[in-house]
Motif scaffolding. Structure first.
Motif, PDB file in Angstrom:
ATOM      1  N   ASN A 328       0.829  -1.219   0.000  1.00 47.83           N
ATOM      2  CA  ASN A 328       0.000   0.000   0.000  1.00 47.83           C
ATOM      3  C   ASN A 328       0.859   1.263   0.000  1.00 47.83           C
ATOM      4  N   ASN A 329       1.859   1.283  -0.878  1.00 43.91           N
ATOM      5  CA  ASN A 329       2.744   2.444  -1.057  1.00 43.91           C
ATOM      6  C   ASN A 329       3.551   2.773   0.197  1.00 43.91           C
ATOM      7  N   THR A 330       3.640   1.846   1.114  1.00 41.67           N
ATOM      8  CA  THR A 330       4.483   1.992   2.306  1.00 41.67           C
ATOM      9  C   THR A 330       5.528   0.893   2.285  1.00 41.67           C
ATOM     10  N   ALA A 331       6.757   1.247   2.576  1.00 43.53           N
ATOM     11  CA  ALA A 331       7.839   0.278   2.445  1.00 43.53           C
ATOM     12  C   ALA A 331       8.772   0.366   3.640  1.00 43.53           C
ATOM     13  N   VAL A 332       9.418  -0.745   3.918  1.00 45.81           N
ATOM     14  CA  VAL A 332      10.457  -0.803   4.941  1.00 45.81           C
ATOM     15  C   VAL A 332      11.529  -1.750   4.430  1.00 45.81           C
ATOM     16  N   ALA A 333      12.776  -1.392   4.690  1.00 43.58           N
ATOM     17  CA  ALA A 333      13.913  -2.185   4.229  1.00 43.58           C
ATOM     18  C   ALA A 333      14.591  -2.846   5.417  1.00 43.58           C
ATOM     19  N   PHE A 334      14.904  -4.130   5.261  1.00 43.74           N
ATOM     20  CA  PHE A 334      15.652  -4.889   6.257  1.00 43.74           C
ATOM     21  C   PHE A 334      17.009  -5.217   5.651  1.00 43.74           C
ATOM     22  N   THR A 335      18.041  -4.903   6.363  1.00 39.01           N
ATOM     23  CA  THR A 335      19.390  -5.150   5.872  1.00 39.01           C
ATOM     24  C   THR A 335      19.927  -6.449   6.436  1.00 39.01           C
ATOM     25  N   GLY A 336      20.717  -7.148   5.634  1.00 42.30           N
ATOM     26  CA  GLY A 336      21.370  -8.363   6.103  1.00 42.30           C
ATOM     27  C   GLY A 336      22.581  -8.004   6.931  1.00 42.30           C
ATOM     28  N   ALA A 337      22.346  -7.718   8.198  1.00 47.42           N
ATOM     29  CA  ALA A 337      23.414  -7.191   9.047  1.00 47.42           C
ATOM     30  C   ALA A 337      24.487  -8.230   9.331  1.00 47.42           C
ATOM     31  N   ARG A 338      24.104  -9.499   9.426  1.00 43.11           N
ATOM     32  CA  ARG A 338      25.103 -10.515   9.754  1.00 43.11           C
ATOM     33  C   ARG A 338      24.678 -11.861   9.159  1.00 43.11           C
ATOM     34  N   GLY A 339      25.633 -12.594   8.718  1.00 41.25           N
ATOM     35  CA  GLY A 339      25.405 -13.989   8.388  1.00 41.25           C
ATOM     36  C   GLY A 339      24.821 -14.284   7.032  1.00 41.25           C
ATOM     37  N   ILE A 340      24.370 -13.299   6.262  1.00 43.59           N
ATOM     38  CA  ILE A 340      23.749 -13.592   4.974  1.00 43.59           C
ATOM     39  C   ILE A 340      24.783 -13.353   3.882  1.00 43.59           C
ATOM     40  N   TYR A 341      25.672 -14.300   3.727  1.00 44.96           N
ATOM     41  CA  TYR A 341      26.717 -14.205   2.710  1.00 44.96           C
ATOM     42  C   TYR A 341      27.173 -15.619   2.372  1.00 44.96           C
ATOM     43  N   ALA A 342      27.819 -15.759   1.236  1.00 44.52           N
ATOM     44  CA  ALA A 342      28.322 -17.048   0.777  1.00 44.52           C
ATOM     45  C   ALA A 342      29.308 -16.791  -0.351  1.00 44.52           C
ATOM     46  N   PRO A 343      30.176 -17.750  -0.657  1.00 48.19           N
ATOM     47  CA  PRO A 343      31.027 -17.602  -1.841  1.00 48.19           C
ATOM     48  C   PRO A 343      30.175 -17.366  -3.090  1.00 48.19           C
ATOM     49  N   ALA A 344      30.708 -16.613  -4.026  1.00 42.76           N
ATOM     50  CA  ALA A 344      29.924 -16.183  -5.190  1.00 42.76           C
ATOM     51  C   ALA A 344      29.402 -17.355  -6.000  1.00 42.76           C
ATOM     52  N   GLU A 345      30.122 -18.468  -6.015  1.00 41.83           N
ATOM     53  CA  GLU A 345      29.678 -19.617  -6.800  1.00 41.83           C
ATOM     54  C   GLU A 345      28.767 -20.548  -5.998  1.00 41.83           C
ATOM     55  N   TYR A 346      28.458 -20.216  -4.734  1.00 42.21           N
ATOM     56  CA  TYR A 346      27.585 -21.024  -3.896  1.00 42.21           C
ATOM     57  C   TYR A 346      26.219 -20.372  -3.792  1.00 42.21           C
ATOM     58  N   SER A 347      25.289 -21.108  -3.216  1.00 37.42           N
ATOM     59  CA  SER A 347      24.011 -20.547  -2.796  1.00 37.42           C
ATOM     60  C   SER A 347      24.019 -20.391  -1.285  1.00 37.42           C
ATOM     61  N   PHE A 348      23.090 -19.587  -0.775  1.00 36.19           N
ATOM     62  CA  PHE A 348      22.976 -19.380   0.669  1.00 36.19           C
ATOM     63  C   PHE A 348      21.719 -20.086   1.153  1.00 36.19           C
ATOM     64  N   HIS A 349      21.843 -20.843   2.260  1.00 36.80           N
ATOM     65  CA  HIS A 349      20.709 -21.571   2.815  1.00 36.80           C
ATOM     66  C   HIS A 349      20.652 -21.364   4.320  1.00 36.80           C
ATOM     67  N   CYS A 350      19.437 -21.226   4.822  1.00 39.24           N
ATOM     68  CA  CYS A 350      19.242 -21.081   6.264  1.00 39.24           C
ATOM     69  C   CYS A 350      17.837 -21.563   6.599  1.00 39.24           C
ATOM     70  N   MET A 351      17.720 -22.313   7.689  1.00 38.47           N
ATOM     71  CA  MET A 351      16.407 -22.819   8.090  1.00 38.47           C
ATOM     72  C   MET A 351      15.502 -21.715   8.596  1.00 38.47           C
ATOM     73  N   SER A 352      16.056 -20.635   9.113  1.00 39.88           N
ATOM     74  CA  SER A 352      15.228 -19.533   9.623  1.00 39.88           C
ATOM     75  C   SER A 352      15.942 -18.213   9.380  1.00 39.88           C
ATOM     76  N   VAL A 353      15.299 -17.365   8.591  1.00 44.49           N
ATOM     77  CA  VAL A 353      15.770 -15.999   8.370  1.00 44.49           C
ATOM     78  C   VAL A 353      14.627 -15.082   8.775  1.00 44.49           C
ATOM     79  N   ASN A 354      14.807 -14.376   9.890  1.00 44.91           N
ATOM     80  CA  ASN A 354      13.717 -13.536  10.398  1.00 44.91           C
ATOM     81  C   ASN A 354      14.265 -12.217  10.889  1.00 44.91           C
ATOM     82  N   SER A 355      13.352 -11.363  11.346  1.00 41.13           N
ATOM     83  CA  SER A 355      13.720 -10.017  11.794  1.00 41.13           C
ATOM     84  C   SER A 355      13.386  -9.774  13.257  1.00 41.13           C
TER      85      SER A 355
END
Length: 451
Positions: A328-355
């Motif tokens: 509804n034209n309202t937005a909020v951004a969540f930044t990956g402050a920690r832990g959301i990274y991986a080698p460029a040729e890999y994928s990233f997986h996590c059982m729980s990603v929350n805020s």
């Protein structure tokens, strides 16, 4: 050669390929089917797959090309509507090696062939591409043949021929899967017997259009109360991953069991994974990838990723920079402050990603109207770079650390027991014998008695 009424028309074959592409579009890249190949000719040696390895489409393409490229070949393609490795392990045959199995003709053909190859776990997409690959390799159109009319066909060994046999699988109309599979095995035996009578050399392939499930599962609600075996329920339908293609190649993939969002103060969760989004606004290049999920309910979820070289590790890494939620034209951004990274040729997986609990996503904007907005992604996997293998995730870098809570508890308990053992040993080592004793020859103590 085959009579005109027996030959597949181009329209029929294109419809057949379209059905295969429809199955491929479902995205079940992790679902596998077995493939069996045997030949009366001495084929180039093919190395069997490593145990537990899922054979990709590229490897099947290389194997079939090396086998069928030189010279003319007669190829028999037995395509069953459904086929899984469990069909062999349950009903015997090539894998089960039971005396009373239903795959007796198939097993005998495999054992007596000059060359053979067994792929227990082949990507479903690769099995679906097999007919088109065979047509391209042999340079001939497939001929749909009925086993009863095969003996009347005139086959020329100087020309390549692709004979296609359609085998059914058990449905609700059949009394027993075992009877259907036994009938299919008899059809294979009949075809091979006719080819032997014709003195024709051939290469045969047996696989399925899609996997089957022959192991029934019990609903958790129907299980009686009390003790039961610990087991994970088998999921019938695996949701296809979200894929964004640029210039005909897949460059972003995302999959999640649940994409839960909450926009209300009473934490009413909405699972976006049950809805089908459009990808308008998505983009990707060598350094930045943006996946925009536009849902029919008006909610927009944007994943922004980037990759760059880290000199310390001497390799490229990709990070999930932000997750933007808009409604509804309202937005909020969540930044990956920690832990959301991986080698460029890999994928990233996590059982729980929350805020909100052990948050990997931290609110990056302050807006009084969105302070109660929350994200909770369950069994989340994403990859924005290095998708060279098409519609398959690369090796996953998991967010779970090596030292989990259980490992820390075990280490602390072990250290405590070692400290108690060390303290006990030190106390025992401090025990000494007496160096002075009473003299038994000395005067004894006299106690006077009074009357």
């Amino acid at each position: 050669m085959a009579r005109p009424e027996q030959r597949c028309t181009m329209v029929q074959f294109m419809a057949f390929i379209a059905n295969l592409c429809a199955y491929f579009a479902l995205g079940r890249s992790t679902v596998t089917v077995p493939l069996l190949l045997w030949s009366t000719e001495s084929l180039p040696p093919l190395s069997p797959p490593v145990a537990g390895h899922i054979v990709p489409s590229s490897q099947l393409t290389a194997d079939l090309t090396s086998v069928l490229r030189p010279g003319p070949h007669t190829v028999l393609l037995f395509l069953q509507d459904k086929l899984s490795k469990e069909d062999f392990t349950r009903y015997g045959g090539v894998y089960g090696n039971k005396q009373d199995g239903v795959f007796l003709n198939l097993e005998a053909a495999m054992q007596s062939s000059a060359s053979s190859l067994v792929l227990p776990a082949l990507e479903w997409s690769a099995a679906s591409d097999a007919p088109a690959l065979l047509q391209e390799t042999l340079g001939v159109s497939p001929v749909l043949v009925d086993p009863d009319t095969l003996s009347g066909l005139q086959l020329n060994p100087a020309n390549s021929t692709l004979l296609y046999f359609n085998l059914p699988y058990c449905t609700g109309l059949h009394k027993s899967c075992e009877q259907v599979l036994r009938s299919n095995d008899e059809i294979i035996g009949k075809v091979l017997s006719i080819m032997k009578d014709k003195n024709m050399l051939y290469t045969a392939i047996y696989t399925g259009l899609q996997p089957s499930r022959i192991i029934p599962e019990t609903s958790m609600s129907e299980q009686p109360p009390g003790r039961s075996l610990l087991q994970a329920p088998v999921v019938d339908d695996v949701r296809a991953p979200i894929m964004f293609n640029d210039s005909g190649a897949t460059c972003i993939m995302l999959w999640a069991q649940n994409l839960n969002i909450s926009l209300t103060t009473n934490m009413v969760w909405i699972d976006l994974a049950t809805q089908t989004p459009t990808l308008d606004g998505s983009s990707c290049n060598g350094t930045n990838s943006v996946l925009v999920l536009n849902y029919p309910s008006g909610i927009v979820l944007t994943f922004a990723m980037s990759q760059k070289l880290f000199p310390v590790s001497a390799r490229n890494w990709f990070t999930l920079d932000s997750v933007r939620l808009e409604s509804n034209n309202t937005a909020v951004a969540f930044t990956g402050a920690r832990g959301i990274y991986a080698p460029a040729e890999y994928s990233f997986h996590c059982m729980s990603v929350n805020s909100f609990r052990d948050a990997l996503l931290v609110r990056g904007e302050t807006n009084l109207n969105t302070t109660h907005w929350m994200l909770n992604f369950v069994n989340f996997q994403i990859q924005g770079f290095g998708l060279a293998n098409g519609a398959v995730f690369s090796y996953a870098s998991d967010c779970a650390g090596f030292f989990t809570a259980g490992i820390w508890m075990g280490l602390l308990t072990t250290l405590l027991m070692l400290w108690i053992l060390t303290y006990g040993l030190s106390m025992i080592l401090q025990v000494h014998t007496m160096d002075r004793f009473d003299d038994p020859k000395g005067p004894s103590i006299s106690v006077p008695q009074t009357e």
